[in-house]
Structures are given as C-alpha cells and as structure tokens.
Scaffold this active site. Structure first.
Site, PDB file in Angstrom:
ATOM      1  N   TYR A  60      -6.634  16.647  -6.799  1.00  0.00           N
ATOM      2  CA  TYR A  60      -5.961  15.834  -7.822  1.00  0.00           C
ATOM      3  C   TYR A  60      -5.056  16.704  -8.692  1.00  0.00           C
ATOM      4  O   TYR A  60      -3.886  16.375  -8.913  1.00  0.00           O
ATOM      5  CB  TYR A  60      -7.016  15.130  -8.676  1.00  0.00           C
ATOM      6  CG  TYR A  60      -6.438  14.234  -9.756  1.00  0.00           C
ATOM      7  CD1 TYR A  60      -5.782  13.056  -9.432  1.00  0.00           C
ATOM      8  CD2 TYR A  60      -6.563  14.569 -11.110  1.00  0.00           C
ATOM      9  CE1 TYR A  60      -5.248  12.220 -10.420  1.00  0.00           C
ATOM     10  CE2 TYR A  60      -6.046  13.744 -12.102  1.00  0.00           C
ATOM     11  CZ  TYR A  60      -5.391  12.580 -11.755  1.00  0.00           C
ATOM     12  OH  TYR A  60      -4.870  11.758 -12.736  1.00  0.00           O
ATOM     13  N   ASP A 119       0.871  -1.172   0.000  1.00  0.00           N
ATOM     14  CA  ASP A 119       0.000   0.000   0.000  1.00  0.00           C
ATOM     15  C   ASP A 119       0.913   1.228   0.000  1.00  0.00           C
ATOM     16  O   ASP A 119       1.539   1.549   1.017  1.00  0.00           O
ATOM     17  CB  ASP A 119      -0.903  -0.003   1.244  1.00  0.00           C
ATOM     18  CG  ASP A 119      -1.839   1.199   1.260  1.00  0.00           C
ATOM     19  OD1 ASP A 119      -1.693   2.089   0.388  1.00  0.00           O
ATOM     20  OD2 ASP A 119      -2.713   1.262   2.143  1.00  0.00           O
ATOM     21  N   LYS A 136      -0.961  16.406  -9.023  1.00  0.00           N
ATOM     22  CA  LYS A 136      -0.299  16.147 -10.308  1.00  0.00           C
ATOM     23  C   LYS A 136       0.631  17.311 -10.691  1.00  0.00           C
ATOM     24  O   LYS A 136       1.632  17.112 -11.387  1.00  0.00           O
ATOM     25  CB  LYS A 136      -1.338  15.893 -11.401  1.00  0.00           C
ATOM     26  CG  LYS A 136      -2.083  14.560 -11.218  1.00  0.00           C
ATOM     27  CD  LYS A 136      -1.154  13.369 -11.283  1.00  0.00           C
ATOM     28  CE  LYS A 136      -1.892  12.043 -11.270  1.00  0.00           C
ATOM     29  NZ  LYS A 136      -0.975  10.885 -11.249  1.00  0.00           N
TER      30      LYS A 136
HETATM   31  N1  LIG Z   1      -7.048   6.993 -16.716  1.00  0.00           N
HETATM   32  C1  LIG Z   1      -6.910   8.269 -16.989  1.00  0.00           C
HETATM   33  O1  LIG Z   1      -7.764   8.906 -17.661  1.00  0.00           O
HETATM   34  C2  LIG Z   1      -5.685   9.004 -16.516  1.00  0.00           C
HETATM   35  C3  LIG Z   1      -5.376  10.245 -17.111  1.00  0.00           C
HETATM   36  C4  LIG Z   1      -4.248  10.924 -16.702  1.00  0.00           C
HETATM   37  C5  LIG Z   1      -3.441  10.390 -15.718  1.00  0.00           C
HETATM   38  N2  LIG Z   1      -3.762   9.187 -15.139  1.00  0.00           N
HETATM   39  C6  LIG Z   1      -2.876   8.676 -14.097  1.00  0.00           C
HETATM   40  O2  LIG Z   1      -2.387   7.419 -14.522  1.00  0.00           O
HETATM   41  C7  LIG Z   1      -1.988   6.649 -13.391  1.00  0.00           C
HETATM   42  C8  LIG Z   1      -2.500   5.231 -13.555  1.00  0.00           C
HETATM   43  O3  LIG Z   1      -3.924   5.267 -13.486  1.00  0.00           O
HETATM   44  P1  LIG Z   1      -4.835   4.278 -14.346  1.00  0.00           P
HETATM   45  O4  LIG Z   1      -5.555   5.072 -15.336  1.00  0.00           O
HETATM   46  O5  LIG Z   1      -4.055   3.101 -14.777  1.00  0.00           O
HETATM   47  O6  LIG Z   1      -5.890   3.884 -13.220  1.00  0.00           O
HETATM   48  P2  LIG Z   1      -6.279   2.434 -12.634  1.00  0.00           P
HETATM   49  O7  LIG Z   1      -6.562   1.503 -13.748  1.00  0.00           O
HETATM   50  O8  LIG Z   1      -7.339   2.699 -11.612  1.00  0.00           O
HETATM   51  O9  LIG Z   1      -4.952   1.977 -11.910  1.00  0.00           O
HETATM   52  C9  LIG Z   1      -4.534   2.604 -10.717  1.00  0.00           C
HETATM   53  C10 LIG Z   1      -3.572   1.670 -10.041  1.00  0.00           C
HETATM   54  O10 LIG Z   1      -3.024   2.271  -8.870  1.00  0.00           O
HETATM   55  C11 LIG Z   1      -2.942   1.282  -7.887  1.00  0.00           C
HETATM   56  N3  LIG Z   1      -3.062   1.913  -6.588  1.00  0.00           N
HETATM   57  C12 LIG Z   1      -4.021   2.785  -6.186  1.00  0.00           C
HETATM   58  N4  LIG Z   1      -3.821   3.097  -4.900  1.00  0.00           N
HETATM   59  C13 LIG Z   1      -2.720   2.410  -4.493  1.00  0.00           C
HETATM   60  C14 LIG Z   1      -2.042   2.297  -3.269  1.00  0.00           C
HETATM   61  N5  LIG Z   1      -2.456   2.951  -2.175  1.00  0.00           N
HETATM   62  N6  LIG Z   1      -0.967   1.503  -3.198  1.00  0.00           N
HETATM   63  C15 LIG Z   1      -0.540   0.809  -4.284  1.00  0.00           C
HETATM   64  N7  LIG Z   1      -1.148   0.878  -5.455  1.00  0.00           N
HETATM   65  C16 LIG Z   1      -2.227   1.659  -5.559  1.00  0.00           C
HETATM   66  C17 LIG Z   1      -4.115   0.334  -8.128  1.00  0.00           C
HETATM   67  O11 LIG Z   1      -3.770  -1.000  -7.731  1.00  0.00           O
HETATM   68  P3  LIG Z   1      -4.373  -1.662  -6.392  1.00  0.00           P
HETATM   69  O12 LIG Z   1      -5.781  -1.179  -6.281  1.00  0.00           O
HETATM   70  O13 LIG Z   1      -4.228  -3.134  -6.584  1.00  0.00           O
HETATM   71  O14 LIG Z   1      -3.487  -1.152  -5.304  1.00  0.00           O
HETATM   72  C18 LIG Z   1      -4.248   0.388  -9.640  1.00  0.00           C
HETATM   73  O15 LIG Z   1      -3.517  -0.636 -10.225  1.00  0.00           O
HETATM   74  C19 LIG Z   1      -2.549   7.385 -12.179  1.00  0.00           C
HETATM   75  O16 LIG Z   1      -1.493   8.070 -11.529  1.00  0.00           O
HETATM   76  C20 LIG Z   1      -3.538   8.376 -12.767  1.00  0.00           C
HETATM   77  O17 LIG Z   1      -3.663   9.530 -11.964  1.00  0.00           O
HETATM   78  C21 LIG Z   1      -4.857   8.486 -15.529  1.00  0.00           C
END
Ligand SMILES: NC(=O)c1ccc[n+]([C@@H]2O[C@H](COP(=O)([O-])OP(=O)(O)OC[C@H]3O[C@@H](n4cnc5c(N)ncnc54)[C@H](OP(=O)(O)O)[C@@H]3O)[C@@H](O)[C@H]2O)c1
Length: 260
Positions: free
Chosen positions: A153, A61, A157
């Site tokens: 957020y 975590d 970022k």
């Molecule tokens: N999707 C978008 O539109 C978007 C756009 C711009 C930027 N981003 C950024 O891209 C990054 C990846 O996001 P994503 O889109 O791939 O979202 P996602 O599919 O929800 O993946 C987020 C990941 O973070 C992990 N996570 C969350 N809290 C955690 C914690 N406390 N400890 C360890 N792991 C944790 C989760 O794994 P577990 O739950 O198993 O821990 C999950 O695998 C993020 O930083 C997000 O802000 C996303």
C-alpha cells in the site's frame, strides 16, 4: 464543466459528504464511477436533486483494463469534456508481506497505480487542448515514506505522490493542476475492507479526520493548485517531522509500532 470521480465512496454509505458532493456543490456535472452501481445511482439521484447538476453513473471495475477502456469510451460517448478528474478508488493490504494474498497485492497495484495512470492518459489531452483542468489524486500519508507491514500500500501511494508532483510541473504552464491529497486516517469503510490493521489502533484520535473535512480540504487544495495537500494540522506537523527524520529511523519506528 464536467468532473469524473473515480470511486472512493468518500461519502457513499454512511458518510454524508465527499468530493463528489463538493464538486456538484460548485456546479460541476459529475460522472460517478465504482463497482456498486446501486449505491452510485442513489448518490447520483441525491446529488442531482440537491445541486441541480447532471450526475452520470458508470459501473466499472477499475482493476480491469477492458472495463476501464469501456468507462473512457462511455464518458466520451456521453459528450462529457472532463475538466476535473478525481482518482480516489482504493483499498489497502497490510500485515506481513510474505504471507499476504498475492492476487490482492497485484489488484492493489491495478487500482491504485494502473487505473489513475490510464485515466490520466485518457483525459489529460483534452484538458491540455482546452488549457484548463485539474486532477486530484487521493494518495495517503502512507505514500510519504516506506512503511513496513503496509509495504504494498505505501509503495503504491508513493507512486501516486511522485506521479502527481512530476506531472504537475509538466502541465502547470498549460493551466492544469495536479494535486496529491495525502490524508492521515479517515473514518470510512476503508478500515472495514482492510480488516484488522494494527495501524488503525496505533493512530491517536487527534490524527483522525472526517470524510467531509478531507473532501473539503482536497477540493480547496485543487482550487489553489497545490501539488501536495495534507489535511489536518496534527498530521501536517507529523509529516513535516517525518521529512526531517532519516529513512532508517522511520523504518525502524514503523516496523516496531505496526508489527502485527
Ligand atoms: N480512509 C482512510 O483512512 C484513508 C487514508 C488515506 C488515504 N485513503 C485513500 O482514500 C481513497 C478513498 O478511500 P476511502 O477511505 O473512501 O475508502 P472506502 O470508503 O472503502 O471507499 C473506497 C472506494 O473505492 C471503490 N473501489 C475499490 N476497488 C475498486 C475497483 N476495483 N473498481 C472501482 N472502484 C473501486 C469502492 O467502491 P466499490 O466497492 O463499489 O467498487 C469504494 O467506493 C483510497 O484511495 C484510500 O487509499 C484513505
């Protein structure tokens, strides 16, 4: 060569590609980090079978300082020299800040700000010693300007963007690159975790990118040592337009378009 990929299952469940696959594809052994160990293990098995690399799994975590310390110790104990660090774990709060869950806001700072800072401090010295290394910090276009209704957020970022850019200038001469990857919207579980976010509906289709395209662009930018990487031409054009727009005008536009 080893890479530590801190969560961001940018592929784990429904999505077929991600940074981890991209890194493994290039022959890096990988250490996969997130909280859901079973999901990580099945991805690790798939990566090892497909790319013939070692894929370690460490459940952690990242919001928890003690858990992070154990993660760092395990990576060292596994004898891994970390040459690539990907800080991708994240989630977003949104809506009216005054009504948002205070604990969740703090957790967001821990995962998006504290964890990448702590892991960079842990693994950067080894990179400097070996005169090689790369850090990919997944930020967001939300970090390129303050965004009302996404206050916590976008502020977190913005830290990622500033931290990455400043650090990249510090370590460039030592052969190390630091890249802030700033995607626009990407179809991942992120939106389900975030719940009903008006910004999701406000985003035109043109701006959405696939996880595969974003991961590929991120790794390509890391290879090229770019400080800032914005995937997608439409998103890049918008970002450029935004950089020419006065902050007051942008605040008013976001406040109006994202108001729940
Ligand atoms: N999707 C978008 O539109 C978007 C756009 C711009 C930027 N981003 C950024 O891209 C990054 C990846 O996001 P994503 O889109 O791939 O979202 P996602 O599919 O929800 O993946 C987020 C990941 O973070 C992990 N996570 C969350 N809290 C955690 C914690 N406390 N400890 C360890 N792991 C944790 C989760 O794994 P577990 O739950 O198993 O821990 C999950 O695998 C993020 O930083 C997000 O802000 C996303």
């Amino acid at each position: 060569m080893s890479a530590v990929h801190c969560a961001g299952h940018w592929s784990l469940s429904r999505h077929r590609y991600g940074h981890r696959r991209e890194l493994a594809h290039r022959g890096h052994n990988v250490t996969l980090v997130a909280r859901r160990e079973e999901l990580l293990q099945s991805l690790a098995d798939e990566i090892s079978a497909k790319h013939g690399v070692t894929a370690d799994v460490i459940a952690c975590d990242l919001a928890d300082a003690a858990d992070r310390a154990k993660l760092i110790e395990k990576v060292h104990r596994n004898g891994r020299h970390v040459d690539v660090l990907v800080n991708s774990a994240g989630f977003a709060t949104g809506g009216r800040y005054v009504s948002s869950d205070a604990d969740r806001e703090v957790e967001q700072v821990r995962v998006l700000v504290e964890a990448p800072v702590a892991l960079t401090s842990a693994f950067l010295p080894g990179m400097v010693e070996r005169h090689q290394g790369a850090i990919l910090n997944v930020a967001s276009t939300a970090g390129l300007q303050p965004m009302p209704w996404s206050t916590g957020y976008s502020a977190a970022k913005a830290h990622t963007v500033a931290f990455s850019q400043a650090l990249s200038a510090e370590v460039r001469r030592e052969g190390i690159t630091v890249t802030a990857l700033c995607p626009g919207p990407v179809k991942t579980d992120f939106w389900e975790v975030a719940g009903d976010q008006p910004i999701e509906k406000a985003m035109p289709r043109l701006l959405w990118r696939s996880p595969a395209a974003v991961a590929k662009y991120g790794i390509k930018s890391l290879d090229r040592g770019h400080r800032l990487a914005v995937p997608g031409l439409a998103v890049r054009l918008l970002t450029f337009g935004g950089s020419l727009t006065p902050t007051g005008v942008k605040l008013a536009m976001f406040e109006r378009s994202m108001r729940p």
